[in-house]
Design a protein around this motif. Structure first.
Motif, mmCIF file in Angstrom:
data_model
loop_
_atom_site.group_PDB
_atom_site.id
_atom_site.type_symbol
_atom_site.label_atom_id
_atom_site.label_comp_id
_atom_site.label_asym_id
_atom_site.label_seq_id
_atom_site.Cartn_x
_atom_site.Cartn_y
_atom_site.Cartn_z
ATOM 1 N N ASP A 24 0.932 -1.172 0.108
ATOM 2 C CA ASP A 24 0.132 0.098 0.032
ATOM 3 C C ASP A 24 0.964 1.166 -0.021
ATOM 4 O O ASP A 24 0.587 2.254 -0.717
ATOM 5 N N ARG A 25 1.682 1.278 0.889
ATOM 6 C CA ARG A 25 2.555 2.242 0.885
ATOM 7 C C ARG A 25 3.645 2.630 -0.283
ATOM 8 O O ARG A 25 3.625 3.825 -0.872
ATOM 9 N N VAL A 26 3.969 1.592 -1.193
ATOM 10 C CA VAL A 26 4.566 1.697 -2.316
ATOM 11 C C VAL A 26 3.670 2.281 -3.447
ATOM 12 O O VAL A 26 3.894 3.078 -4.278
ATOM 13 N N ARG A 27 2.402 1.908 -3.362
ATOM 14 C CA ARG A 27 1.362 1.973 -4.431
ATOM 15 C C ARG A 27 1.206 3.585 -4.386
ATOM 16 O O ARG A 27 1.060 4.260 -5.267
ATOM 17 N N GLU A 28 1.013 3.938 -3.116
ATOM 18 C CA GLU A 28 0.710 5.441 -2.935
ATOM 19 C C GLU A 28 1.799 6.408 -3.265
ATOM 20 O O GLU A 28 1.592 7.364 -3.590
ATOM 21 N N ALA A 29 3.104 5.766 -3.111
ATOM 22 C CA ALA A 29 4.112 6.632 -3.455
ATOM 23 C C ALA A 29 4.272 6.641 -5.077
ATOM 24 O O ALA A 29 4.603 7.629 -5.519
ATOM 25 N N ALA A 30 4.060 5.535 -5.622
ATOM 26 C CA ALA A 30 3.978 5.417 -7.191
ATOM 27 C C ALA A 30 2.975 6.431 -7.812
ATOM 28 O O ALA A 30 3.351 7.117 -8.602
ATOM 29 N N TYR A 31 1.731 6.348 -7.205
ATOM 30 C CA TYR A 31 0.821 7.552 -7.603
ATOM 31 C C TYR A 31 1.350 8.848 -7.585
ATOM 32 O O TYR A 31 1.033 9.529 -8.252
ATOM 33 N N ARG A 32 1.855 9.016 -6.517
ATOM 34 C CA ARG A 32 2.443 10.584 -6.337
ATOM 35 C C ARG A 32 3.497 10.960 -7.240
ATOM 36 O O ARG A 32 3.387 11.677 -7.635
ATOM 37 N N MET A 33 4.080 9.791 -7.395
ATOM 38 C CA MET A 33 5.450 10.002 -8.340
ATOM 39 C C MET A 33 4.939 10.294 -9.911
ATOM 40 O O MET A 33 5.391 10.964 -10.534
ATOM 41 N N ARG A 34 3.855 9.433 -10.160
ATOM 42 C CA ARG A 34 3.395 9.717 -11.600
ATOM 43 C C ARG A 34 2.740 11.273 -11.631
ATOM 44 O O ARG A 34 2.878 11.546 -12.547
ATOM 45 N N HIS A 35 2.276 11.492 -10.542
ATOM 46 C CA HIS A 35 1.735 12.969 -10.627
ATOM 47 C C HIS A 35 2.948 13.850 -11.039
ATOM 48 O O HIS A 35 2.934 14.667 -11.670
ATOM 49 N N HIS A 36 3.868 13.899 -10.149
ATOM 50 C CA HIS A 36 5.346 14.772 -10.215
ATOM 51 C C HIS A 36 5.538 14.538 -11.730
ATOM 52 O O HIS A 36 6.053 15.607 -12.320
ATOM 53 N N MET A 37 5.740 13.138 -12.140
ATOM 54 C CA MET A 37 6.250 13.026 -13.708
ATOM 55 C C MET A 37 5.360 14.041 -14.727
ATOM 56 O O MET A 37 5.910 14.591 -15.693
ATOM 57 N N LEU A 38 4.088 13.699 -14.501
ATOM 58 C CA LEU A 38 3.033 14.615 -15.459
ATOM 59 C C LEU A 38 3.316 15.981 -15.186
ATOM 60 O O LEU A 38 3.328 16.876 -16.204
ATOM 61 N N ASP A 39 3.512 16.474 -14.154
ATOM 62 C CA ASP A 39 3.804 18.031 -13.647
ATOM 63 C C ASP A 39 5.080 18.365 -14.390
ATOM 64 O O ASP A 39 5.243 19.390 -14.972
ATOM 65 N N CYS B 235 -4.657 13.687 -18.555
ATOM 66 C CA CYS B 235 -3.549 12.659 -18.118
ATOM 67 C C CYS B 235 -3.688 12.396 -16.532
ATOM 68 O O CYS B 235 -4.030 11.306 -15.773
ATOM 69 N N ARG B 236 -3.815 13.698 -15.775
ATOM 70 C CA ARG B 236 -3.639 13.803 -14.265
ATOM 71 C C ARG B 236 -5.114 13.089 -13.709
ATOM 72 O O ARG B 236 -5.340 12.195 -12.912
ATOM 73 N N ASP B 237 -6.232 13.478 -14.684
ATOM 74 C CA ASP B 237 -7.354 12.994 -14.181
ATOM 75 C C ASP B 237 -7.549 11.592 -14.329
ATOM 76 O O ASP B 237 -8.265 10.766 -13.320
ATOM 77 N N GLN B 238 -7.169 10.976 -15.370
ATOM 78 C CA GLN B 238 -7.043 9.834 -15.621
ATOM 79 C C GLN B 238 -6.313 8.947 -14.615
ATOM 80 O O GLN B 238 -6.629 7.673 -14.114
ATOM 81 N N LEU B 239 -5.312 9.315 -14.328
ATOM 82 C CA LEU B 239 -4.179 8.816 -13.190
ATOM 83 C C LEU B 239 -5.262 8.655 -11.887
ATOM 84 O O LEU B 239 -4.975 7.687 -11.162
ATOM 85 N N THR B 240 -5.392 9.723 -11.697
ATOM 86 C CA THR B 240 -6.516 9.908 -10.205
ATOM 87 C C THR B 240 -7.632 9.068 -10.185
ATOM 88 O O THR B 240 -7.648 8.196 -9.224
ATOM 89 N N ALA B 241 -8.278 9.038 -11.434
ATOM 90 C CA ALA B 241 -9.411 7.977 -11.459
ATOM 91 C C ALA B 241 -9.066 6.608 -11.411
ATOM 92 O O ALA B 241 -9.609 5.873 -10.525
ATOM 93 N N GLY B 242 -7.997 6.151 -11.959
ATOM 94 C CA GLY B 242 -7.442 4.923 -12.039
ATOM 95 C C GLY B 242 -7.040 4.521 -10.432
ATOM 96 O O GLY B 242 -7.352 3.396 -10.060
ATOM 97 N N PHE B 243 -6.256 5.375 -9.880
ATOM 98 C CA PHE B 243 -5.684 5.008 -8.448
ATOM 99 C C PHE B 243 -6.663 4.838 -7.627
ATOM 100 O O PHE B 243 -6.876 4.181 -6.890
ATOM 101 N N GLU B 244 -8.049 5.921 -7.556
ATOM 102 C CA GLU B 244 -8.732 5.896 -6.690
ATOM 103 C C GLU B 244 -9.819 4.753 -6.973
ATOM 104 O O GLU B 244 -10.193 4.199 -5.967
#
Lengths: 295, 330
Positions: free
Chosen positions: A19-34, A282-291
């Motif tokens: 869980d910890r890794v998945r949450e981190a990966a989600y934040r990292m993907r956000h950073h990458m898109l930004d 892209c960010r919206d899709q990322l968030t929707a997928g993660f949630e």
């Protein structure tokens, strides 16, 4: 900030670590898109693909002190694919080595975060990559040197499957086995794509597991976007980390653009151009997928 | 009675020495100097790419087996690994033939070692024309290749004295260095002069009123010999030895070349991109307009054969130098 990160050794169960890794990966993907949006283009597809590999490494495996990137007892992480820097910057931000706010400077004049990774620019960057096939040779020397100095620090080298074309990678593979470098782990992004097209059409590298195994390495192949599988593989590699052990390779099959359906299906994926209006999508899709996955 | 067999010609091209018959020599000065240095400095490590016996590294390997690393016939690994060792605080000396360092592993020397300015010492055997094995082994252009590499110090020693004194100074220098290794039985020449190797410095070995020789590497030995011969012809020759090619000691050398004496450069390297062009560039920078006569290898791939024959053929021999200078003065 914790002095030494590596949740592998913190006694959490596998599900909690994942869980910890998945949450981190989600934040990292956000950073990458930004960061990608700042430049309008880049190796965003590959970065999204390897976010899980880097999240496991930085959140779960590496021993490091975020406030002291040169701490002598740290584990070393070498990014031989310098063009994946956007992915590593996201990981360094997640690990607390680079401030999140600084990611806005990505690729700008005077930034500590150039588009291709360079050691002299970025805290936490061990080598300058970019010319491919170098990382594993340097990693062999670091592992030998650390062992000579009685250090238990491990050395991780992140390679791309394209680097398996380079003869120097195999010189290093033979050298690591010959010298019994158990503290060395190679992690290969098997995204099956290189600059001129699909890896299988540029230079066939399969069967890759057999090649590494024939060089005497402890070889595993996993879905590089399956966090539990990655954790298990990295844990198994850690078991080999004895001073005179067997070097480990984890071949990770990843999906370019992973987590953002719009990019997962894009035809021209090696150096991705993304239109201005698409970044938010892209960010919206990322968030929707993660949630969706967490719900 | 058997028929007398025809005597076979032999060259021993690989192991040929450029030492003159009866000349004092020292055995494996590099290996012994490195082994001695490692007694005092625990950071010293030695690496080679299947050429330990041929780069005198075997002496270090026998003295310090725990600090010697065989990398196999893999030059990219050799220098990448040396960089990794330097990154964790060791001081590596990595040996192979000059051709393999310069031609085969350039990218690794450049990006892994020179760019981060690591203290890795590159030891290159068979520099210039020191083997009759042909272009695969003759590093006639190594200096030309390496001069363009930022941060790299280039040393072309004359003899065993230079090598013994250079080794600790190479280890003490912060950034990367390249030593053009003379191996095996290496002539001892400079002990007869009031001389000390100082990294980055040139030295005037003898004074003379008619001609100034500026030389590096084994050609300094030949320059000294030719100067003796030229004295018998009434020609008074000064010899300036510049074992460090980069950074070049322009101050000392230009001070000596200024004036109306004939200036001759002598180097065991192609005339392109080595000592001659280094000096010519320094002269041009300050507006000196003298003529400089180069004694160097031609801009060609060289023949295979016996070393003494080849040194004669390409103008590096003592007699060839004398003839060339006399012709220039005629």
């Amino acid at each position: 900030m914790t002095a030494v990160s590596a949740s592998r050794t913190e006694g959490l169960d596998l599900a909690a670590r994942a869980d910890r890794v998945r949450e981190a990966a989600y934040r990292m993907r956000h950073h990458m898109l930004d960061m990608g949006e700042v430049q309008g283009q880049g190796y965003v597809g590959q970065a999204l693909g390897v976010a899980d590999m880097l999240a496991v490494t930085y959140v779960d495996q590496l021993r490091l002190k975020p406030e002291d990137p040169h701490w002598e007892q740290r584990d070393r992480f070498l990014l031989s694919t310098g063009h994946y820097a956007i992915a590593l910057y996201a990981a360094l931000a997640e690990a607390g080595i680079v401030p999140v706010d600084e990611l806005d400077t990505y690729g700008s004049d005077g930034s500590r975060l150039p588009m291709s990774g360079m050691a002299s620019y970025t805290p936490g960057m061990e080598i300058s990559g970019g010319s491919l096939g170098h990382g594993l040779t340097v990693a062999v020397g670091m592992a030998l040197g650390l062992r000579l100095r009685s250090s238990s620090s491990r050395v991780f080298n992140f390679l791309s499957d394209g680097e398996l074309d380079e003869g120097s990678t195999w010189e290093a593979a033979m050298g690591a086995k010959h010298h019994g470098l158990g503290g060395l782990t190679a992690m290969v992004d098997m995204n099956a794509l290189q600059a001129d097209g699909r890896t299988e059409s540029v230079l066939s590298i399969e069967p890759a597991e057999e090649k590494w195994a024939a060089c005497g390495w402890f070889t595993q192949r996993v879905d590089g976007n399956d966090v539990e599988a990655l954790l298990a593989a990295f844990d198994a590699a850690a078991e080999q980390a004895e001073p005179h052990g067997t070097p480990s390779v984890i071949l990770c099959d990843t999906k370019i653009g992973r987590g953002v359906p719009l990019l997962e299906t894009r035809e021209k994926a090696h150096f991705m151009r993304i239109d201005e209006h698409e970044w938010q999508q892209c960010r919206d899709q990322l968030t929707a997928g993660f949630e969706g996955a967490s719900a | 009675m058997s028929t007398p067999t025809k005597k076979r010609l032999t060259t021993s091209a690989m192991i040929a020495s450029f030492a003159d018959p009866g000349q004092p020599t020292s055995s494996a000065p590099f290996g012994h100097a490195l082994a001695a240095l490692a007694e005092q400095d625990q950071r010293i490590v030695g690496l080679t790419a299947d050429l330990g016996k041929y780069t005198d590294m075997h002496v270090f390997a026998e003295a310090h087996p725990d600090r010697f690393f065989q990398m196999g016939m893999a030059e990219q690994l050799l220098f990448g690994a040396a960089a990794g060792m330097a990154e964790v605080g060791l001081v590596p000396f990595a040996s192979t033939y000059s051709v393999f360092a310069a031609r085969r592993a350039y990218d690794f020397l450049c990006l892994d070692i020179a760019e981060p300015n690591l203290n890795v010492n590159i030891i290159g055997g068979l520099p210039g024309l020191t083997t009759g094995y042909g272009p695969s082994h003759q590093a006639t252009e190594d200096i030309a290749i390496f001069r363009g590499m930022p941060n790299l110090t280039i040393v072309d020693p004359c003899d065993s004295v230079d090598i013994e004194q250079a080794v600790p100074q190479l280890a003490a220098a912060d950034g990367p260095t390249y030593l053009r290794l003379l191996r095996g039985k290496v002539p001892t020449v400079l002990d007869e002069y009031d001389y000390e190797f100082r990294l980055g410095k040139a030295s005037v070995l003898r004074g003379g009123n008619d001609v100034v020789f500026v030389s590096s590497g084994l050609m300094t030995m030949r320059a000294l010999q030719a100067a003796q011969d030229l004295a018998e012809h009434g020609v008074d020759v000064s010899v300036v030895h510049s074992p460090t090619i980069k950074p070049f000691d322009a101050e000392t050398v230009l001070r000596e070349t200024r004036g109306d004496r004939l200036v001759v450069t002598l180097e065991n390297h192609t005339v392109v991109g080595g000592l001659f062009e280094t000096l010519a560039a320094e002269m041009a920078k300050v507006g000196e307009q003298q003529r400089v006569v180069p004694i160097a290898l031609p801009d060609r791939f060289l023949d295979a054969g016996a070393l003494p024959t080849l040194h004669e053929r390409y103008g590096l021999a003592r007699g060839s130098i004398v003839s060339k200078v006399l012709a220039e003065l005629a």
